[in-house]
Design a protein around this motif. Sequence first.
Motif, short mmCIF file in Angstrom:
data_model
loop_
_atom_site.label_atom_id
_atom_site.label_comp_id
_atom_site.label_asym_id
_atom_site.label_seq_id
_atom_site.Cartn_x
_atom_site.Cartn_y
_atom_site.Cartn_z
N CYS A 262 0.82 -1.16 0.04
CA CYS A 262 -0.07 0.10 0.02
C CYS A 262 0.81 1.18 0.00
N LYS A 263 0.29 2.25 -0.38
CA LYS A 263 0.84 3.68 -0.46
C LYS A 263 0.00 4.69 0.48
N ALA A 264 0.78 5.37 1.32
CA ALA A 264 -0.05 6.37 2.21
C ALA A 264 -0.31 7.58 1.48
N ILE A 265 -1.77 7.80 1.44
CA ILE A 265 -2.28 9.00 0.83
C ILE A 265 -1.92 10.22 1.84
N TYR A 266 -2.42 9.95 2.94
CA TYR A 266 -2.32 10.87 4.09
C TYR A 266 -1.19 10.59 5.20
N PRO A 267 -0.52 11.50 5.91
CA PRO A 267 0.15 11.10 7.08
C PRO A 267 -0.71 10.70 8.04
N PHE A 268 -0.15 9.60 9.05
CA PHE A 268 -0.96 9.11 10.17
C PHE A 268 0.21 9.20 11.31
N ASP A 269 -0.49 9.96 12.45
CA ASP A 269 0.79 10.09 13.71
C ASP A 269 1.04 8.76 14.27
N GLY A 270 -0.05 7.84 14.34
CA GLY A 270 0.07 6.64 15.19
C GLY A 270 0.40 6.40 16.75
N HIS A 271 -0.16 7.38 17.28
CA HIS A 271 -0.03 7.61 18.61
C HIS A 271 -0.43 6.50 19.41
N ASN A 272 -1.70 5.96 19.44
CA ASN A 272 -2.27 4.98 19.89
C ASN A 272 -1.62 3.64 19.63
N GLU A 273 -1.80 2.88 20.99
CA GLU A 273 -0.87 1.59 21.02
C GLU A 273 -1.50 0.59 20.00
N GLY A 274 -0.67 0.05 19.18
CA GLY A 274 -1.02 -0.88 18.27
C GLY A 274 -1.06 -0.41 16.97
N GLY B 249 1.82 -2.79 12.78
CA GLY B 249 0.96 -2.02 13.32
C GLY B 249 -0.33 -1.65 12.44
N TYR B 250 -1.46 -1.20 13.14
CA TYR B 250 -2.69 -0.85 12.13
C TYR B 250 -2.57 0.62 11.79
N VAL B 251 -2.95 0.69 10.59
CA VAL B 251 -3.32 2.07 9.93
C VAL B 251 -4.62 2.00 9.37
N PRO B 252 -5.16 3.42 9.36
CA PRO B 252 -6.67 3.59 8.66
C PRO B 252 -6.29 3.30 7.27
N THR B 253 -7.68 2.40 7.05
CA THR B 253 -7.77 2.11 5.62
C THR B 253 -8.07 3.07 4.41
N SER B 254 -8.67 4.33 4.97
CA SER B 254 -8.95 5.45 4.29
C SER B 254 -7.87 6.44 3.99
N TYR B 255 -6.57 5.98 4.74
CA TYR B 255 -5.27 6.79 4.55
C TYR B 255 -4.51 6.29 3.57
N ILE B 256 -4.89 5.04 3.08
CA ILE B 256 -4.03 4.26 2.18
C ILE B 256 -4.58 3.79 0.80
N ASP B 257 -3.77 3.55 -0.35
CA ASP B 257 -4.07 3.04 -1.41
C ASP B 257 -3.56 1.50 -1.37
N VAL B 258 -4.58 0.72 -1.23
CA VAL B 258 -4.16 -0.84 -1.29
C VAL B 258 -4.04 -1.41 -2.63
N THR B 259 -3.06 -2.37 -2.73
CA THR B 259 -2.82 -3.07 -3.87
C THR B 259 -2.43 -4.47 -3.47
N LEU B 260 -3.45 -5.55 -3.58
CA LEU B 260 -3.24 -6.79 -3.00
C LEU B 260 -2.68 -7.78 -4.16
N GLU B 261 -1.75 -8.87 -3.70
CA GLU B 261 -1.28 -9.87 -4.62
C GLU B 261 -2.15 -10.83 -4.86
N LYS B 262 -2.44 -11.05 -6.19
CA LYS B 262 -3.69 -12.31 -6.42
C LYS B 262 -2.96 -13.63 -5.82
#
Length: 603
Positions: free
Chosen positions: A537-549, A581-594
């Motif tokens: 995936c590629k980050a569309i927006y920055p994310f601080d990730g202060h929360n645990e996990g 860790g976990y990142v918000p799905t709406s903040y990234i552009d996901v490309t899955l491998e078939k």
Amino acid sequence: RTWRTERDQFDSLDKHTQWGIDFLERYAKFVKERIEIEQNYAKQLRNLVKKYCPKRSSKDEEPRFTSCIAFFNILNELNDYAGQREVVAEEMAHRVYGELMRYAHDLKTERKMHLQEGRKAQQYLDMCWKQMDNSKKKFERECREAEKAQQSYERLDNDTNATKADVEKAKQQLNLRTHMADENKNEYAAQLQNFNGEQHKHFYVVIPQIYKQLQEMDERRTVKLSECYRGFADSERKVIPIISKCLEGMILAAKSVDERRDSQMVVDSFKSGFEPPGDFPFEDYSQHIYRTISDGTISASKQESGKMDAKTTVGKAKGKLWLFGKKPKPQSPPLTPTSLFTSSTPNGSQFLTFSIEPVHYCMNEIKTGKPRIPSFRSLKRGGPALEDFSHLPPEQRRKKLQQRIDELNRELQKESDQKDALNKMKDVYEKNPQMGDPGSLQPKLAETMNNIDRLRMEIHKNEAWLSEVEGKTGGRGDRRHSSDINHLVTQGRESPEGSYTDDANQEVRGPPQQHGHHSEFDDEFEDDDPLPAIGHCKAIYPFDGHNEGTLAMKEGEVLYIIEEDKGDGWTRARRQNGEEGYVPTSYIDVTLEKNSKGAVTYI
């Protein structure tokens, strides 16, 4: 001078009233920007609440801890607070900004009308002055011409050479000029009187009236500004009581946090329901010692024997009977076996042999028992509860299944009663067709029968799970209290530490299988093997990730996807350095491998 001064003052009033309108519009612009600030503030607060509100898909995922409930109540109060900021913006837009813009438009129209009236009055006075001035100049010119005619007549009259006809002609010319001068004099007097009247009216009636109207207009503008200033403050003062209630709600939510209730919920959630093993009795084997020595020697021997027994048995119990492969702390009490046995050495001496079946039982349950203990990772994520409650300890699972079966039975009873009532109503309709159509009840009967079948299947499925749990619980009880001496060899082979005796050379140690148990137990609490990547995936927006996990990321950063979004809005990702860790799905552009290997769902 007075007229010219009046013109200057009129121009000054023109500039002042224009400045007043400009100031009014400037304040309106200030209010508009304040409204935009309130709207953006409310929008950001709502986005913040939406970001931290739980995305619950079922009742099982609802928060149970008082600290979580209090936080969600605070989010609700903050959402209401954001609504009050929107109310402030709406009130200012309607009561202040809208009123100012309407009044500014009316004020411009009124000012334009008053200034036009003033200019018309000045133009009319200028016209009167010009007419008076023209008549004055004409009167002055005719007077000069009359003086010239008189001088010409006097010269000819005194000249002896002049003929009588020339004298008579000069006299007629003098009379004509004198007559015209008198007429211009009367015209000039009339114009002067008219101008003086208009000028008096202009300075004492017309212009003062216009100035008075401009003054009243400017005073009304000032009053309107004062009212808007007050409305600006009242717009926020009106919502202060509601905002105070929101803050009081936050304080009440903070006071509702009950640490003992939360801790008790954790205890109830993770307790196994089994009783801990009881104390082992002490058996005194010193009474079989052959007594042939004197009393003093025997006493000393008893004391030494007692000391030796205490050191060898208790000390070895402390050093050997541990659970996870590490020597316990000196403060912790030693684990005691469930049964005692006696055996004999080849030379005939007796020694104590302890069975540590409970320790082996705990290790075996951790390795093979179901349901498995949830790992720390799943606990930290707060994974959803399974349908068969296999995430709970056995006793808790049994209680939950029994509770669900009781609820399903109650629902089944309600559906059965409803079916009987529908059948009775159908019989009544068949006997008395005028009361209703029996066919109209058929869809409801079919739906009720489907519900009954579904509930019976659910009850059967849950009863099967309950039988499985009760069967395992009974098996544990049989194993727990077994203390057959013939199991010594088996226990020595399966237990993590093996049986032991008083004689250090007679210890029977277990094979290194204990390490297998220990490592698999540790795997329940921490995953050593990293999960395979199933995409990137590629980050569309920055994310601080202060929360645990969570995992912080920068805009444009590329990460590996190791677990897809399960509907909660979070995707599990990994950096190249291994950090996960976990990142918000709406903040990234996901490309899955078939054809990605290991693309499995981890709960």
